[in-house]
Write a protein that holds these residues in place. Structure first.
Motif, mmCIF file in Angstrom:
data_model
loop_
_atom_site.group_PDB
_atom_site.id
_atom_site.type_symbol
_atom_site.label_atom_id
_atom_site.label_comp_id
_atom_site.label_asym_id
_atom_site.label_seq_id
_atom_site.Cartn_x
_atom_site.Cartn_y
_atom_site.Cartn_z
ATOM 1 N N ASP A 13 1.978 2.677 4.879
ATOM 2 C CA ASP A 13 0.939 3.267 5.726
ATOM 3 C C ASP A 13 0.770 4.756 5.490
ATOM 4 O OD1 ASP A 13 2.733 1.421 6.902
ATOM 5 O OD2 ASP A 13 2.750 2.530 8.757
ATOM 6 N N GLU A 14 1.681 5.390 4.779
ATOM 7 C CA GLU A 14 1.515 6.821 4.532
ATOM 8 C C GLU A 14 0.420 6.990 3.491
ATOM 9 O OE1 GLU A 14 4.634 8.951 2.417
ATOM 10 O OE2 GLU A 14 4.503 10.445 3.982
ATOM 11 N N GLN A 15 -0.461 7.888 3.759
ATOM 12 C CA GLN A 15 -1.577 8.073 2.847
ATOM 13 C C GLN A 15 -1.527 9.463 2.245
ATOM 14 O OE1 GLN A 15 -5.131 7.218 4.947
ATOM 15 N NE2 GLN A 15 -4.791 5.026 4.885
ATOM 16 N N SER A 16 -2.088 9.582 1.072
ATOM 17 C CA SER A 16 -2.116 10.885 0.414
ATOM 18 C C SER A 16 -3.529 11.206 -0.016
ATOM 19 C CB SER A 16 -1.191 10.875 -0.802
ATOM 20 O OG SER A 16 -1.613 9.906 -1.728
ATOM 21 N N TYR A 17 -3.851 12.467 0.017
ATOM 22 C CA TYR A 17 -5.159 12.916 -0.417
ATOM 23 C C TYR A 17 -5.040 13.316 -1.869
ATOM 24 C CZ TYR A 17 -9.425 15.379 -0.896
ATOM 25 O OH TYR A 17 -10.651 15.774 -1.340
ATOM 26 N N TRP A 24 -8.624 8.543 -0.153
ATOM 27 C CA TRP A 24 -7.281 8.365 0.369
ATOM 28 C C TRP A 24 -6.780 7.022 -0.130
ATOM 29 C CZ3 TRP A 24 -4.589 11.840 3.184
ATOM 30 C CH2 TRP A 24 -5.298 12.933 3.608
ATOM 31 N N LYS A 26 -3.400 4.119 -0.266
ATOM 32 C CA LYS A 26 -2.157 3.678 0.334
ATOM 33 C C LYS A 26 -1.141 3.305 -0.736
ATOM 34 C CE LYS A 26 -4.063 1.995 4.623
ATOM 35 N NZ LYS A 26 -4.071 0.943 5.604
ATOM 36 N N ASN A 68 -2.878 13.109 14.738
ATOM 37 C CA ASN A 68 -2.887 12.018 13.776
ATOM 38 C C ASN A 68 -2.811 12.607 12.366
ATOM 39 O OD1 ASN A 68 -4.095 10.174 11.805
ATOM 40 N ND2 ASN A 68 -4.481 8.846 13.578
ATOM 41 N N GLN A 69 -1.713 12.309 11.666
ATOM 42 C CA GLN A 69 -1.477 12.902 10.347
ATOM 43 C C GLN A 69 -2.553 12.525 9.343
ATOM 44 O OE1 GLN A 69 1.162 15.148 9.786
ATOM 45 N NE2 GLN A 69 -0.148 15.568 8.035
ATOM 46 N N GLN A 70 -3.043 11.290 9.402
ATOM 47 C CA GLN A 70 -4.092 10.865 8.471
ATOM 48 C C GLN A 70 -5.369 11.677 8.687
ATOM 49 O OE1 GLN A 70 -4.350 6.713 9.297
ATOM 50 N NE2 GLN A 70 -2.634 6.174 7.960
ATOM 51 N N ASN A 73 -4.834 15.246 7.434
ATOM 52 C CA ASN A 73 -4.928 15.283 5.972
ATOM 53 C C ASN A 73 -6.377 15.142 5.513
ATOM 54 O OD1 ASN A 73 -2.145 15.383 6.109
ATOM 55 N ND2 ASN A 73 -1.857 13.253 5.504
#
Length: 180
Positions: A13-17, A24, A26, A68-70, A73
């Protein structure tokens, strides 16, 4: 605050840009590291840009309160994309780009970012585009005037040649055969 985390260690579930052209993702098998900068998770390749923004504008996100971290980001990704848009060659930057950037700055400001510095650059970009448009209009008008004057000058030169020819004809002396 900068914190490194390997993306291979991240959960699904951690996403990165990644970048303006990518979304984004997964994917946990990306080779790029995720780095935390002032509460925003960014790809290692974008860390210098984000750190530079925070060095020059340390209070930029002081009113940005999303937990919300997502979303945090995503907003940082939008900000980076906006900065990169304004970094485009002025020839490639369209008025549509400037108008979209204006709306984006408004949205980011409503979200809590302090972007007076970016608003100023956006206003400069708008003024440059507007001045360029005005100059192009003036050039077109001057070009039309030059063409009209060239035509007028050509007509005058033609009339002048005819008058000179007529003057030469009146100055010509009669030949013996003309008289006899």
């Amino acid at each position: 605050m900068v914190k490194n985390t390997e993306s291979s260690e991240s959960s699904d579930d951690e996403q990165s840009y990644s970048s303006s052209s990518e979304e984004w993702s997964k994917s946990s098998d990306d080779a790029d590291e995720i780095v935390e900068v002032n509460g925003f998770q960014v790809l290692d390749s974008k860390v210098n840009q984000v750190m530079t923004i925070f060095e020059k504008h340390p209070d930029m996100a002081s009113d940005f309160s999303l937990k919300n971290q997502q979303l945090r980001n995503a907003y940082m990704g939008v900000l980076l994309n906006l900065v990169m848009t304004l970094c485009q060659n002025p020839k490639e930057l369209t008025m549509d780009d400037v108008n979209k950037a204006d709306r984006t700055v408004l949205d980011l400001t409503k979200a809590g970012f302090k972007l007076h510095w970016l608003r100023q650059k956006l206003d400069e970009a708008f003024q440059k585009k507007e001045k360029k448009r005005e100059i192009r209009v003036r050039i077109r008008l001057l070009d039309e005037k030059v063409k009209k004057r060239k035509l007028s000058l050509s007509d005058l030169e033609s009339d002048l040649k005819k008058q000179k020819d007529a003057a030469l004809a009146t100055e010509a002396s009669f030949d013996f055969c003309d008289i006899v």
